[in-house]
Design a protein around this motif. Sequence first.
Motif, mmCIF file in Angstrom:
data_model
loop_
_atom_site.group_PDB
_atom_site.id
_atom_site.type_symbol
_atom_site.label_atom_id
_atom_site.label_comp_id
_atom_site.label_asym_id
_atom_site.label_seq_id
_atom_site.Cartn_x
_atom_site.Cartn_y
_atom_site.Cartn_z
ATOM 1 N N ILE A 195 13.859 6.891 -23.240
ATOM 2 C CA ILE A 195 13.238 7.389 -22.015
ATOM 3 C C ILE A 195 12.578 6.210 -21.302
ATOM 4 O O ILE A 195 12.273 5.190 -21.939
ATOM 5 N N MET A 196 12.402 6.317 -20.001
ATOM 6 C CA MET A 196 11.652 5.314 -19.262
ATOM 7 C C MET A 196 10.550 6.001 -18.478
ATOM 8 O O MET A 196 10.621 7.201 -18.198
ATOM 9 N N SER A 197 9.500 5.238 -18.128
ATOM 10 C CA SER A 197 8.411 5.813 -17.351
ATOM 11 C C SER A 197 7.866 4.780 -16.381
ATOM 12 O O SER A 197 7.931 3.572 -16.634
ATOM 13 N N ILE A 198 7.364 5.265 -15.264
ATOM 14 C CA ILE A 198 6.692 4.439 -14.262
ATOM 15 C C ILE A 198 5.386 5.147 -13.932
ATOM 16 O O ILE A 198 5.376 6.334 -13.617
ATOM 17 N N ALA A 199 4.271 4.419 -14.029
ATOM 18 C CA ALA A 199 2.957 5.027 -13.848
ATOM 19 C C ALA A 199 2.407 4.761 -12.449
ATOM 20 O O ALA A 199 2.589 3.681 -11.885
ATOM 21 N N PHE A 200 1.728 5.772 -11.912
ATOM 22 C CA PHE A 200 1.044 5.686 -10.624
ATOM 23 C C PHE A 200 -0.466 5.764 -10.872
ATOM 24 O O PHE A 200 -0.925 6.596 -11.662
ATOM 25 N N PHE A 201 -1.228 4.907 -10.168
ATOM 26 C CA PHE A 201 -2.674 4.887 -10.316
ATOM 27 C C PHE A 201 -3.333 4.825 -8.936
ATOM 28 O O PHE A 201 -2.782 4.236 -8.003
ATOM 29 N N PRO A 202 -4.538 5.393 -8.787
ATOM 30 C CA PRO A 202 -5.279 5.198 -7.542
ATOM 31 C C PRO A 202 -5.500 3.704 -7.305
ATOM 32 O O PRO A 202 -5.695 2.930 -8.247
ATOM 33 N N ALA A 203 -5.478 3.295 -6.038
ATOM 34 C CA ALA A 203 -5.611 1.869 -5.727
ATOM 35 C C ALA A 203 -6.907 1.279 -6.249
ATOM 36 O O ALA A 203 -6.959 0.091 -6.594
ATOM 37 N N TYR A 204 -7.983 2.105 -6.369
ATOM 38 C CA TYR A 204 -9.269 1.555 -6.802
ATOM 39 C C TYR A 204 -9.260 1.067 -8.251
ATOM 40 O O TYR A 204 -10.151 0.342 -8.676
ATOM 41 N N THR A 205 -8.235 1.428 -9.022
ATOM 42 C CA THR A 205 -8.152 0.957 -10.400
ATOM 43 C C THR A 205 -7.669 -0.497 -10.481
ATOM 44 O O THR A 205 -7.856 -1.153 -11.508
ATOM 45 N N ASN A 206 -7.019 -0.966 -9.417
ATOM 46 C CA ASN A 206 -6.435 -2.318 -9.390
ATOM 47 C C ASN A 206 -5.362 -2.513 -10.453
ATOM 48 O O ASN A 206 -5.059 -3.644 -10.848
ATOM 49 N N ILE A 207 -4.773 -1.420 -10.915
ATOM 50 C CA ILE A 207 -3.658 -1.483 -11.869
ATOM 51 C C ILE A 207 -2.353 -1.426 -11.089
ATOM 52 O O ILE A 207 -2.164 -0.541 -10.250
ATOM 53 N N GLY A 208 -1.443 -2.345 -11.365
ATOM 54 C CA GLY A 208 -0.175 -2.328 -10.678
ATOM 55 C C GLY A 208 -0.232 -2.903 -9.287
ATOM 56 O O GLY A 208 -1.183 -3.589 -8.912
ATOM 57 N N LYS A 209 0.803 -2.600 -8.505
ATOM 58 C CA LYS A 209 0.930 -3.091 -7.143
ATOM 59 C C LYS A 209 1.001 -1.921 -6.166
ATOM 60 O O LYS A 209 1.463 -0.830 -6.538
ATOM 61 N N PRO A 210 0.571 -2.107 -4.922
ATOM 62 C CA PRO A 210 0.628 -1.007 -3.942
ATOM 63 C C PRO A 210 2.048 -0.473 -3.794
ATOM 64 O O PRO A 210 2.995 -1.251 -3.670
ATOM 65 N N ILE A 211 2.191 0.832 -3.811
ATOM 66 C CA ILE A 211 3.499 1.435 -3.644
ATOM 67 C C ILE A 211 4.081 1.103 -2.270
ATOM 68 O O ILE A 211 5.302 1.054 -2.090
ATOM 69 N N SER A 212 3.224 0.801 -1.314
ATOM 70 C CA SER A 212 3.670 0.444 0.043
ATOM 71 C C SER A 212 4.425 -0.881 0.045
ATOM 72 O O SER A 212 5.169 -1.168 0.995
ATOM 73 N N GLU A 213 4.250 -1.709 -0.998
ATOM 74 C CA GLU A 213 4.932 -3.006 -1.066
ATOM 75 C C GLU A 213 6.242 -2.948 -1.830
ATOM 76 O O GLU A 213 6.926 -3.978 -1.974
ATOM 77 N N LEU A 214 6.602 -1.766 -2.334
ATOM 78 C CA LEU A 214 7.838 -1.653 -3.091
ATOM 79 C C LEU A 214 9.037 -1.761 -2.153
ATOM 80 O O LEU A 214 9.234 -0.936 -1.276
ATOM 81 N N GLY A 215 9.847 -2.786 -2.353
ATOM 82 C CA GLY A 215 10.968 -3.025 -1.451
ATOM 83 C C GLY A 215 12.174 -2.148 -1.736
ATOM 84 O O GLY A 215 12.232 -1.469 -2.724
#
Length: 219
Positions: A199-219
């Motif tokens: 299985i694979m997974s991709i996690a989403f977090f509120p921007a205030y956590t500073n985890i990951g990159k903004p979804i708006s920058e996903l090309g």
Amino acid sequence: MSSLKRAFRTFSERHSHITFKGHIDLPPEFNYRHEVSVPRGDLIDGHSYSSGYEVELADLPKEIRDLVKSFRCIVESYFACATNVSKAQFWRNTHVPPAIAEARAEVFADAFHQDLVVDQYNLQLFILLQDTTDRDGPFEYLDGAVQAGEMDYYRKRDRKVPFSKSEKLVGRRGDYLLFTTGLTLHKAGIPAENRHRDIMSIAFFPAYTNIGKPISELG
């Protein structure tokens, strides 16, 4: 007192459980890569029963990147703020002998739990990399109604068998589930002998956590 009431109302009126299902056609060559994986969880007598690895979002097939971007409105409405997205995680779980599984509180996240990374607000997109049945140790979770009535039975991270009933992510390769891992109790199943689950997974977090990159920058 007024401020406390407003805070409680704000929390209680926010969405809690999301289980959004669908299907995506994965490229035939897109599969779990055991040769790059590393052990996950504790080594037991020198043996690991789960393994995994990470992949940058930019290196995923376009079909998956487009799916992630299509959830932007949903996840930002859920978090009520801008959203970040993490690297993709790939997991393979294998059969655990009953004597080991029953003797240990957990082997590889196989007890019901919530993922409290920073706070309870995180979501994950799970995608099956193989046709998955009950015998393959599927992802398992409690629906909101069951959890509301039985939460006290899962306070400790030591219950592997649901108290009454649970739901499972079974189906075809490419079936997916967008899921509230921070608030909804869930666990990994244990495959039957000579079987495994990819299985694979991709996690989403509120921007205030500073985890990951903004979804708006996903090309």
